[in-house]
Design an enzyme around this catalytic site. Structure first.
Site, PDB file in Angstrom:
ATOM      1  N   ASP A   1       0.887  -1.290   0.038  1.00  0.00           N
ATOM      2  CA  ASP A   1       0.076   0.185   0.061  1.00  0.00           C
ATOM      3  C   ASP A   1       0.929   1.179   0.056  1.00  0.00           C
ATOM      4  O   ASP A   1       2.156   1.037  -0.158  1.00  0.00           O
ATOM      5  CB  ASP A   1      -0.958  -0.063   1.065  1.00  0.00           C
ATOM      6  CG  ASP A   1      -0.433   0.195   2.487  1.00  0.00           C
ATOM      7  OD1 ASP A   1       0.866   0.384   2.728  1.00  0.00           O
ATOM      8  OD2 ASP A   1      -1.073   0.296   3.607  1.00  0.00           O
TER       9      ASP A   1
ATOM     10  N   CYS B   1       2.781  -3.027   4.241  1.00  0.00           N
ATOM     11  CA  CYS B   1       1.960  -1.928   4.514  1.00  0.00           C
ATOM     12  C   CYS B   1       2.713  -1.292   5.610  1.00  0.00           C
ATOM     13  O   CYS B   1       3.809  -1.671   5.985  1.00  0.00           O
ATOM     14  CB  CYS B   1       0.535  -2.382   4.838  1.00  0.00           C
ATOM     15  SG  CYS B   1       0.254  -3.453   6.209  1.00  0.00           S
ATOM     16  N   GLY B   2       2.144  -0.675   6.075  1.00  0.00           N
ATOM     17  CA  GLY B   2       2.669   0.182   7.651  1.00  0.00           C
ATOM     18  C   GLY B   2       3.053  -0.489   8.521  1.00  0.00           C
ATOM     19  O   GLY B   2       3.981  -0.678   9.223  1.00  0.00           O
ATOM     20  N   THR B   3       2.327  -1.472   9.076  1.00  0.00           N
ATOM     21  CA  THR B   3       2.460  -2.435   9.866  1.00  0.00           C
ATOM     22  C   THR B   3       2.862  -3.931   9.826  1.00  0.00           C
ATOM     23  O   THR B   3       3.361  -4.726  10.417  1.00  0.00           O
ATOM     24  CB  THR B   3       1.612  -2.550  11.065  1.00  0.00           C
ATOM     25  OG1 THR B   3       0.229  -3.006  10.681  1.00  0.00           O
ATOM     26  CG2 THR B   3       1.310  -1.095  11.851  1.00  0.00           C
ATOM     27  N   GLY B   4       2.086  -4.199   8.455  1.00  0.00           N
ATOM     28  CA  GLY B   4       2.204  -5.830   7.929  1.00  0.00           C
ATOM     29  C   GLY B   4       0.747  -6.232   8.576  1.00  0.00           C
ATOM     30  O   GLY B   4       0.523  -7.386   8.091  1.00  0.00           O
TER      31      GLY B   4
ATOM     32  N   GLY C   1      -2.520  -5.109   8.684  1.00  0.00           N
ATOM     33  CA  GLY C   1      -3.463  -5.204   7.670  1.00  0.00           C
ATOM     34  C   GLY C   1      -3.401  -6.152   6.629  1.00  0.00           C
ATOM     35  O   GLY C   1      -4.474  -7.131   6.226  1.00  0.00           O
TER      36      GLY C   1
ATOM     37  N   HIS D   1       7.846 -24.570   9.417  1.00  0.00           N
ATOM     38  CA  HIS D   1       6.706 -25.424  10.373  1.00  0.00           C
ATOM     39  C   HIS D   1       5.337 -24.951   9.897  1.00  0.00           C
ATOM     40  O   HIS D   1       4.458 -25.850   9.798  1.00  0.00           O
ATOM     41  CB  HIS D   1       6.637 -24.964  11.877  1.00  0.00           C
ATOM     42  CG  HIS D   1       7.863 -25.504  12.530  1.00  0.00           C
ATOM     43  ND1 HIS D   1       8.170 -25.434  13.900  1.00  0.00           N
ATOM     44  CD2 HIS D   1       8.909 -26.306  12.059  1.00  0.00           C
ATOM     45  CE1 HIS D   1       9.200 -25.769  14.436  1.00  0.00           C
ATOM     46  NE2 HIS D   1       9.836 -26.398  13.250  1.00  0.00           N
ATOM     47  N   ASN D   2       5.155 -23.760   9.288  1.00  0.00           N
ATOM     48  CA  ASN D   2       3.661 -23.299   8.749  1.00  0.00           C
ATOM     49  C   ASN D   2       3.616 -23.415   7.251  1.00  0.00           C
ATOM     50  O   ASN D   2       2.568 -23.073   6.627  1.00  0.00           O
ATOM     51  CB  ASN D   2       3.462 -22.091   9.179  1.00  0.00           C
ATOM     52  CG  ASN D   2       3.512 -21.883  10.878  1.00  0.00           C
ATOM     53  OD1 ASN D   2       4.461 -21.062  11.072  1.00  0.00           O
ATOM     54  ND2 ASN D   2       3.010 -22.855  11.638  1.00  0.00           N
TER      55      ASN D   2
ATOM     56  N   ARG E   1       6.715   0.625   8.595  1.00  0.00           N
ATOM     57  CA  ARG E   1       6.869   1.495   9.778  1.00  0.00           C
ATOM     58  C   ARG E   1       7.322   0.793  10.975  1.00  0.00           C
ATOM     59  O   ARG E   1       7.600   1.530  12.090  1.00  0.00           O
ATOM     60  CB  ARG E   1       5.540   2.094  10.167  1.00  0.00           C
ATOM     61  CG  ARG E   1       5.011   2.702   8.915  1.00  0.00           C
ATOM     62  CD  ARG E   1       3.712   3.507   9.349  1.00  0.00           C
ATOM     63  NE  ARG E   1       3.187   4.490   8.136  1.00  0.00           N
ATOM     64  CZ  ARG E   1       1.736   4.662   7.933  1.00  0.00           C
ATOM     65  NH1 ARG E   1       0.924   3.986   8.413  1.00  0.00           N
ATOM     66  NH2 ARG E   1       1.505   5.249   6.815  1.00  0.00           N
TER      67      ARG E   1
ATOM     68  N   HIS F   1       4.579 -31.609  10.612  1.00  0.00           N
ATOM     69  CA  HIS F   1       3.939 -30.101  10.404  1.00  0.00           C
ATOM     70  C   HIS F   1       3.075 -30.246   9.320  1.00  0.00           C
ATOM     71  O   HIS F   1       1.814 -29.510   9.242  1.00  0.00           O
ATOM     72  CB  HIS F   1       4.960 -29.288  10.361  1.00  0.00           C
ATOM     73  CG  HIS F   1       5.873 -28.932  11.129  1.00  0.00           C
ATOM     74  ND1 HIS F   1       5.673 -28.548  12.534  1.00  0.00           N
ATOM     75  CD2 HIS F   1       7.323 -29.428  11.099  1.00  0.00           C
ATOM     76  CE1 HIS F   1       6.918 -28.684  13.075  1.00  0.00           C
ATOM     77  NE2 HIS F   1       7.841 -29.196  12.420  1.00  0.00           N
TER      78      HIS F   1
ATOM     79  N   ARG G   1      -0.655 -30.506  10.329  1.00  0.00           N
ATOM     80  CA  ARG G   1      -1.298 -29.348  10.898  1.00  0.00           C
ATOM     81  C   ARG G   1      -1.701 -28.389   9.774  1.00  0.00           C
ATOM     82  O   ARG G   1      -2.520 -27.652   9.718  1.00  0.00           O
ATOM     83  CB  ARG G   1      -0.057 -28.598  11.794  1.00  0.00           C
ATOM     84  CG  ARG G   1       0.242 -29.179  13.002  1.00  0.00           C
ATOM     85  CD  ARG G   1       1.382 -29.050  13.777  1.00  0.00           C
ATOM     86  NE  ARG G   1       1.484 -29.902  15.012  1.00  0.00           N
ATOM     87  CZ  ARG G   1       2.606 -30.225  15.571  1.00  0.00           C
ATOM     88  NH1 ARG G   1       3.685 -29.739  14.764  1.00  0.00           N
ATOM     89  NH2 ARG G   1       2.588 -31.167  16.276  1.00  0.00           N
TER      90      ARG G   1
END
Length: 144
Positions: free
Chosen positions: A10, A67-70, A72, A100-101, A111, A135, A138
């Site tokens: 963004d 994005c700013g924080t990740g 969203g 693992h994921n 930011r 894993h 899961r």
């Protein structure tokens, strides 16, 4: 494995995205830039969906969203079927979300972390392979 990465951002993350695209290309990756490319205010879910579509359809083997924080971007990307997006702020998170994921979309906050860390996190994410084994069970639960 494909070497194509879908990348989107963004208005808060577009400068990191531009630099990261050059870094990824220098490492031999093909990059699909879904935007945005300016500081004009945009809605981040639009770019999360574009990256999600490319990853889910296997046109890209993984995606990166900034994005700013990740936060969203990760929330929006995880709404997309077949996407396992992970917000990473350090190298351990980047490594273990792949090990693992089996995360297929990396989210970062411009930011929150310095650009140099964003580059290192992207490298760690891309060089780490899914461990499989226990894993996988899961991951299968995610996909139900």
């Amino acid at each position: 494995m494909s070497k194509t990465i879908a990348i989107g951002a963004d208005h808060a993350g577009y400068l990191y995205k531009a630099r990261l695209i050059e870094h990824l290309k220098s490492k031999g990756f093909e990059v699909i830039n879904v935007g945005t490319d300016t500081g004009d205010s945009v809605d981040y879910p639009v770019f999360a969906e574009k990256v999600g579509d490319l990853v889910a359809s296997t046109q890209a083997f993984c995606g990166i969203l900034i994005c700013g924080t990740g936060i969203g971007m990760s929330m929006a990307a995880n709404k997309h079927k077949g996407i396992r997006a992970a917000l990473c702020t350090d190298l351990v998170m980047a490594e273990y979300t792949r090990l693992h994921n089996n995360a297929n979309v990396l989210c970062m906050g411009a930011r929150i972390i310095a650009y140099e860390m964003a580059e290192m996190i992207a490298d760690k994410f891309l060089e780490t392979e899914f461990e499989g084994g226990r894993h996988q069970r899961r991951i299968d639960l995610f996909d139900k």
